[in-house]
Scaffold this motif. Structure first.
Motif, PDB file in Angstrom:
ATOM      1  N   TYR A  25      14.007  65.581  22.105  1.00 39.87           N
ATOM      2  CA  TYR A  25      14.813  66.631  21.513  1.00 39.87           C
ATOM      3  C   TYR A  25      15.843  67.029  22.568  1.00 39.87           C
ATOM      4  CZ  TYR A  25      16.713  70.878  19.692  1.00 39.87           C
ATOM      5  OH  TYR A  25      17.600  71.829  19.260  1.00 39.87           O
ATOM      6  N   GLY A  26      17.056  66.466  22.440  1.00 42.81           N
ATOM      7  CA  GLY A  26      18.119  66.756  23.387  1.00 42.81           C
ATOM      8  C   GLY A  26      18.693  68.142  23.134  1.00 42.81           C
ATOM      9  N   LEU A  27      18.854  68.906  24.199  1.00 41.59           N
ATOM     10  CA  LEU A  27      19.434  70.240  24.063  1.00 41.59           C
ATOM     11  C   LEU A  27      20.917  70.141  23.698  1.00 41.59           C
ATOM     12  CD1 LEU A  27      17.600  72.061  26.991  1.00 41.59           C
ATOM     13  CD2 LEU A  27      17.125  72.200  24.543  1.00 41.59           C
ATOM     14  N   HIS A  28      21.527  71.271  23.368  1.00 37.91           N
ATOM     15  CA  HIS A  28      22.853  71.264  22.753  1.00 37.91           C
ATOM     16  C   HIS A  28      24.028  71.040  23.694  1.00 37.91           C
ATOM     17  CE1 HIS A  28      21.321  72.177  18.802  1.00 37.91           C
ATOM     18  NE2 HIS A  28      20.508  73.051  19.370  1.00 37.91           N
ATOM     19  N   SER A  29      23.886  71.287  24.975  1.00 39.77           N
ATOM     20  CA  SER A  29      25.038  71.091  25.859  1.00 39.77           C
ATOM     21  C   SER A  29      24.851  69.851  26.732  1.00 39.77           C
ATOM     22  CB  SER A  29      25.255  72.317  26.759  1.00 39.77           C
ATOM     23  OG  SER A  29      24.313  72.330  27.808  1.00 39.77           O
ATOM     24  N   ILE A  30      25.966  69.259  27.134  1.00 38.94           N
ATOM     25  CA  ILE A  30      25.934  68.062  27.971  1.00 38.94           C
ATOM     26  C   ILE A  30      25.135  68.343  29.244  1.00 38.94           C
ATOM     27  CG2 ILE A  30      27.362  66.497  29.344  1.00 38.94           C
ATOM     28  CD1 ILE A  30      29.611  66.993  27.240  1.00 38.94           C
ATOM     29  N   GLN A  31      25.394  69.476  29.870  1.00 39.61           N
ATOM     30  CA  GLN A  31      24.729  69.820  31.127  1.00 39.61           C
ATOM     31  C   GLN A  31      23.223  69.994  30.934  1.00 39.61           C
ATOM     32  OE1 GLN A  31      26.522  69.553  33.818  1.00 39.61           O
ATOM     33  NE2 GLN A  31      24.724  69.895  35.074  1.00 39.61           N
ATOM     34  N   HIS A  32      22.816  70.633  29.838  1.00 43.28           N
ATOM     35  CA  HIS A  32      21.386  70.856  29.593  1.00 43.28           C
ATOM     36  C   HIS A  32      20.654  69.577  29.193  1.00 43.28           C
ATOM     37  CE1 HIS A  32      22.598  75.209  29.092  1.00 43.28           C
ATOM     38  NE2 HIS A  32      21.660  75.241  30.027  1.00 43.28           N
ATOM     39  N   ARG A  33      21.390  68.563  28.685  1.00 37.64           N
ATOM     40  CA  ARG A  33      20.771  67.283  28.317  1.00 37.64           C
ATOM     41  C   ARG A  33      20.566  66.361  29.511  1.00 37.64           C
ATOM     42  NH1 ARG A  33      24.113  67.622  23.672  1.00 37.64           N
ATOM     43  NH2 ARG A  33      25.698  66.330  24.672  1.00 37.64           N
ATOM     44  N   LYS A  34      21.279  66.558  30.594  1.00 43.74           N
ATOM     45  CA  LYS A  34      21.188  65.658  31.757  1.00 43.74           C
ATOM     46  C   LYS A  34      19.749  65.377  32.203  1.00 43.74           C
ATOM     47  CE  LYS A  34      25.721  65.905  33.855  1.00 43.74           C
ATOM     48  NZ  LYS A  34      26.040  64.493  33.725  1.00 43.74           N
ATOM     49  N   ASP A  57      15.949  63.544  18.121  1.00 40.21           N
ATOM     50  CA  ASP A  57      17.264  64.170  18.050  1.00 40.21           C
ATOM     51  C   ASP A  57      17.874  64.112  19.440  1.00 40.21           C
ATOM     52  OD1 ASP A  57      19.472  65.832  17.916  1.00 40.21           O
ATOM     53  OD2 ASP A  57      18.368  67.594  17.221  1.00 40.21           O
ATOM     54  N   PHE A  58      18.781  63.164  19.660  1.00 38.60           N
ATOM     55  CA  PHE A  58      19.401  62.976  20.967  1.00 38.60           C
ATOM     56  C   PHE A  58      20.536  63.985  21.192  1.00 38.60           C
ATOM     57  CE2 PHE A  58      17.040  59.243  20.252  1.00 38.60           C
ATOM     58  CZ  PHE A  58      16.836  58.592  21.463  1.00 38.60           C
ATOM     59  N   ASN A  59      21.009  64.602  20.115  1.00 40.18           N
ATOM     60  CA  ASN A  59      22.102  65.571  20.158  1.00 40.18           C
ATOM     61  C   ASN A  59      23.337  65.024  20.848  1.00 40.18           C
ATOM     62  OD1 ASN A  59      22.522  68.080  18.922  1.00 40.18           O
ATOM     63  ND2 ASN A  59      20.662  68.860  19.876  1.00 40.18           N
ATOM     64  N   TRP A 102      23.239  63.819  10.805  1.00 36.52           N
ATOM     65  CA  TRP A 102      23.376  65.273  10.907  1.00 36.52           C
ATOM     66  C   TRP A 102      24.672  65.673  10.220  1.00 36.52           C
ATOM     67  CZ3 TRP A 102      27.326  68.148  13.071  1.00 36.52           C
ATOM     68  CH2 TRP A 102      27.111  69.530  13.159  1.00 36.52           C
ATOM     69  N   SER A 103      24.660  66.807   9.543  1.00 35.97           N
ATOM     70  CA  SER A 103      25.863  67.275   8.864  1.00 35.97           C
ATOM     71  C   SER A 103      25.879  68.795   8.811  1.00 35.97           C
ATOM     72  CB  SER A 103      25.920  66.721   7.440  1.00 35.97           C
ATOM     73  OG  SER A 103      27.017  67.265   6.745  1.00 35.97           O
ATOM     74  N   ASN A 104      27.084  69.346   9.001  1.00 32.53           N
ATOM     75  CA  ASN A 104      27.255  70.785   8.782  1.00 32.53           C
ATOM     76  C   ASN A 104      28.280  71.003   7.665  1.00 32.53           C
ATOM     77  OD1 ASN A 104      29.714  70.232   9.950  1.00 32.53           O
ATOM     78  ND2 ASN A 104      29.494  71.687  11.638  1.00 32.53           N
ATOM     79  N   ASN A 105      28.469  69.986   6.840  1.00 30.37           N
ATOM     80  CA  ASN A 105      29.381  69.955   5.693  1.00 30.37           C
ATOM     81  C   ASN A 105      30.858  69.833   6.074  1.00 30.37           C
ATOM     82  OD1 ASN A 105      27.358  69.986   3.730  1.00 30.37           O
ATOM     83  ND2 ASN A 105      27.179  72.195   3.894  1.00 30.37           N
ATOM     84  N   ILE A 111      23.253  61.499  15.442  1.00 31.62           N
ATOM     85  CA  ILE A 111      22.643  62.007  16.669  1.00 31.62           C
ATOM     86  C   ILE A 111      21.126  61.826  16.683  1.00 31.62           C
ATOM     87  CG2 ILE A 111      24.496  63.635  17.185  1.00 31.62           C
ATOM     88  CD1 ILE A 111      22.783  65.877  16.031  1.00 31.62           C
ATOM     89  N   ASP A 112      20.568  61.410  15.555  1.00 27.73           N
ATOM     90  CA  ASP A 112      19.137  61.120  15.473  1.00 27.73           C
ATOM     91  C   ASP A 112      18.995  59.605  15.453  1.00 27.73           C
ATOM     92  OD1 ASP A 112      18.058  63.947  14.774  1.00 27.73           O
ATOM     93  OD2 ASP A 112      19.706  63.622  13.375  1.00 27.73           O
ATOM     94  N   ARG A 113      18.085  59.070  16.256  1.00 26.34           N
ATOM     95  CA  ARG A 113      17.948  57.618  16.329  1.00 26.34           C
ATOM     96  C   ARG A 113      16.494  57.233  16.587  1.00 26.34           C
ATOM     97  NH1 ARG A 113      23.175  57.132  18.361  1.00 26.34           N
ATOM     98  NH2 ARG A 113      23.135  54.966  17.790  1.00 26.34           N
ATOM     99  N   VAL A 114      16.229  55.956  16.325  1.00 26.67           N
ATOM    100  CA  VAL A 114      14.962  55.335  16.684  1.00 26.67           C
ATOM    101  C   VAL A 114      15.343  54.054  17.406  1.00 26.67           C
ATOM    102  CG1 VAL A 114      12.790  54.365  15.846  1.00 26.67           C
ATOM    103  CG2 VAL A 114      13.828  56.299  14.642  1.00 26.67           C
TER     104      VAL A 114
END
Length: 194
Positions: A25-34, A57-59, A102-105, A111-114
């Motif tokens: 579960y990747g967090l929402h910001s680039i820095q927090h995902r590192k 969810d790689f985000n 993923w969609s927000n319309n 962003i989700d993968r296997v």
């Protein structure tokens, strides 16, 4: 176990096969995902000799064409994930269903993968994923991954028998089931109609 991942060993009770599984579960910001990319690299450097599945969810998208709508994807956004995937030699599983997970319309992204490692591919193990339309439970696609089902038929042909058209109620049955009034994404409505 870490903030953005859960790593485990899985043993199939039926076949006895073993593989490694890492849920992300990747967090929402680039820095927090590192940290998650660093932790994945660390796991991969432990001489993984077993087949390995990395999912969740790689985000983050891997390439610019995995996003439609919204702001353009920058190289900075994809670099960390792309470098990690390349370093670990991970590959997306064969999949069906929605490309964008993923969609927000207004925007859509994959962003989700296997993914599996090269050992999984070298051992020629069966795995495939179906990404269902987002919007039912979440703004993400539900993914259903099936492993070790070797008897799965790929692309079975559609067969139509002319005798069906000779049935007295054929046209009314087709008309009744052809129309579908449903709500959701266009992909979801199309899938449910058929």
């Amino acid at each position: 176990m870490a903030e953005q991942l859960l790593h485990m060993s899985v043993s199939c009770l039926i076949s006895g096969r073993k593989f490694l599984l890492t849920c992300i579960y990747g967090l929402h910001s680039i820095q927090h995902r590192k940290p998650v990319w660093e932790q994945l690299r660390h796991i991969g450097q432990q001489q993984i000799t077993l087949p390995w599945v990395v999912l969740g969810d790689f985000n983050s998208v891997l390439t610019p064409d995995e996003k439609h709508g919204g702001l353009l994807v920058t190289n900075r956004e994809i670099r960390d994930l792309a470098d990690c995937v390349s370093f670990l030699e991970l590959f997306d599983t064969q999949h069906v269903g929605c490309f964008y997970t993923w969609s927000n319309n207004t925007g859509h992204s994959k962003i989700d993968r296997v993914m599996v490692n090269s050992t999984w591919l070298q051992d020629d193990l069966d795995i495939y994923t179906e990404f269902l339309p987002p919007g039912c439970i979440s703004d993400h696609s539900l993914s259903i991954t099936t492993v070790f089902r070797e008897s799965r038929r790929r692309n079975p042909p559609f067969k139509f028998y002319n005798m069906w058209a000779a049935h007295d109620e054929f046209e009314s049955i087709v008309q009744e089931h052809w129309v579908f009034y449903g709500k959701g994404t266009t992909q979801f409505v199309l899938k449910k109609a058929f």
